[in-house]
Design a protein around this motif. Sequence first.
Motif, PDB file in Angstrom:
ATOM      1  N   MET A 117     -58.764  73.697  16.163  1.00  0.00           N
ATOM      2  CA  MET A 117     -57.655  72.860  16.609  1.00  0.00           C
ATOM      3  C   MET A 117     -57.249  73.212  18.025  1.00  0.00           C
ATOM      4  N   LEU A 118     -57.206  74.499  18.319  1.00  0.00           N
ATOM      5  CA  LEU A 118     -56.847  74.941  19.666  1.00  0.00           C
ATOM      6  C   LEU A 118     -57.890  74.490  20.676  1.00  0.00           C
ATOM      7  N   ALA A 119     -59.158  74.585  20.322  1.00  0.00           N
ATOM      8  CA  ALA A 119     -60.219  74.140  21.232  1.00  0.00           C
ATOM      9  C   ALA A 119     -60.060  72.662  21.558  1.00  0.00           C
ATOM     10  N   ALA A 120     -59.748  71.848  20.552  1.00  0.00           N
ATOM     11  CA  ALA A 120     -59.577  70.415  20.781  1.00  0.00           C
ATOM     12  C   ALA A 120     -58.380  70.144  21.685  1.00  0.00           C
ATOM     13  N   GLU A 121     -57.281  70.853  21.459  1.00  0.00           N
ATOM     14  CA  GLU A 121     -56.092  70.656  22.285  1.00  0.00           C
ATOM     15  C   GLU A 121     -56.378  71.007  23.749  1.00  0.00           C
TER      16      GLU A 121
ATOM     17  N   GLU B  60     -65.775  68.937  14.426  1.00  0.00           N
ATOM     18  CA  GLU B  60     -66.341  67.710  15.000  1.00  0.00           C
ATOM     19  C   GLU B  60     -65.421  67.122  16.062  1.00  0.00           C
ATOM     20  N   HIS B  61     -64.132  67.143  15.790  1.00  0.00           N
ATOM     21  CA  HIS B  61     -63.144  66.634  16.750  1.00  0.00           C
ATOM     22  C   HIS B  61     -63.221  67.412  18.056  1.00  0.00           C
ATOM     23  N   ALA B  62     -63.276  68.750  17.962  1.00  0.00           N
ATOM     24  CA  ALA B  62     -63.339  69.580  19.161  1.00  0.00           C
ATOM     25  C   ALA B  62     -64.633  69.342  19.933  1.00  0.00           C
ATOM     26  N   VAL B  63     -65.750  69.249  19.202  1.00  0.00           N
ATOM     27  CA  VAL B  63     -67.047  69.050  19.857  1.00  0.00           C
ATOM     28  C   VAL B  63     -67.110  67.676  20.511  1.00  0.00           C
ATOM     29  N   GLU B  64     -66.566  66.656  19.840  1.00  0.00           N
ATOM     30  CA  GLU B  64     -66.533  65.314  20.432  1.00  0.00           C
ATOM     31  C   GLU B  64     -65.781  65.314  21.763  1.00  0.00           C
TER      32      GLU B  64
END
Length: 460
Positions: free
Chosen positions: A1-5, A93-97
């Motif tokens: 989650m942190l990576a995506a943010e 997946e969200h973070a990688v996208e």
Amino acid sequence: MLAAELRLHDVRVLVLEKETEPKSFVRIVGLHMRSLELMAMRGLLERVLQHGRKRPAGGFFAAIDKPAPKDLDSAHAYLLGIPQPVIERLLEEHAVELGAQVRRGLAVAGFEQDDEGVTVELADGERVRSRYLVGCDGGRSTVRRLLGVGFPGEPSRTETLMGEMEVGVPQEEITAKVRDVHESHRPFWLRPFGQAIYSVVVPAEGVGDRAEPPTLEDFKRALRAVAGTDFGVHSPRWLSRFGDATRLAERYRVGRVLLAGDAAHIHPPTGGQGLNLGVQDAFNLGWKLAAQIHGWAPEALLDTYQAERHPVAADVLDNTRAQMELTSPEPGPRAVRRLLTELMDFDEVNRHLIEKIAAIDIRYDLGAGPDLLGRRLRDIDVKQGRLYDLLHHGRGLLLDRTERLTVGGWSDRVDHLADPTAALEAPAVLLRPDGHVAWIGDGQRDLDDHLSRWFGTPAG
């Protein structure tokens, strides 16, 4: 989650994951109201809902069976049960996208920090250089230990076994026996979960090594000790143990190294708050760390991460301590449990406890002002649809019913919606990227002061 943010703000991110493969066992975790709101803010909710199962939002405080109060202050007033491997996969997946890089099979062995960054040494000898390091590495955090941050609290006094397996007796026999055992033992249950599969929770006979998973024979022995029968359990899908250790890191930040999630706090799983608390840490930290890296963060913005999240964790630790006391078979705690069960028939008491566990009662201390200041704003109707749909990109938002205000030189960090019809009992509010209200008012000068406080010097 942190990576995506962080990726929402175009920060380069590397996730180092010690495990070579995602977890294979299918433990069910619960997303409470506030976490569901965060998913909605980032456009993830529909994706998550496809894989989860909605449950009523009541009956979670110490497993006292009371219905959820009516009209809870959330558009997502339910609990979502979802397999842990699935929510982990969806967030990865969200973070990688968004452009995050994830490398598996790499454990952190050490690190050194200086004025410019952090050099991380991996177990295979590779060295990685970064501006900041965040330890999201769990209750036995290597990062926290190497950082020398204290982790005071209480060690486990009791232990509980948890798993999913098949049983060899009829449901009627299980129901009758569980009802009898509940008179003297909590937590204890066998609950059907899918075809022929039961979720089994039973007190252990002692406190074992949590690094070692229990065996099926451990479950049989514990079930016989508590219920007089092992219910013919067999064919386990996964088995684990948890204790009631309760600890809180003394500091969440030392220089360029920070802690989040279980690396910063551990507590018993009663109430299902652990995953939610960690995800909410990440949501609070992400935009602040990105602002620091991009150079526009106001002085001390990054320090508000600890100032805001440390007290929230302390409160969760306290309410889980209370819940664990209420599950004790001793006469005193059982008497208190009976009294609290009566008190929860009052809507105000029941609502207070549900909002606490669901984390929709949090109010950060942002100074004097209306009660809404520092709280999250629920997902209200606006002229463009729903408020949370406007927060997908992780920027601030000025919701302006006056149609007279402007974000001026902060437009690269803050969006502006002039909407006199917004379902809002205030002339205008300034929302941080995490959805918390940073300002309420109708004056441009006062607004500019608060834009500077949270979003730094205006561009140009």
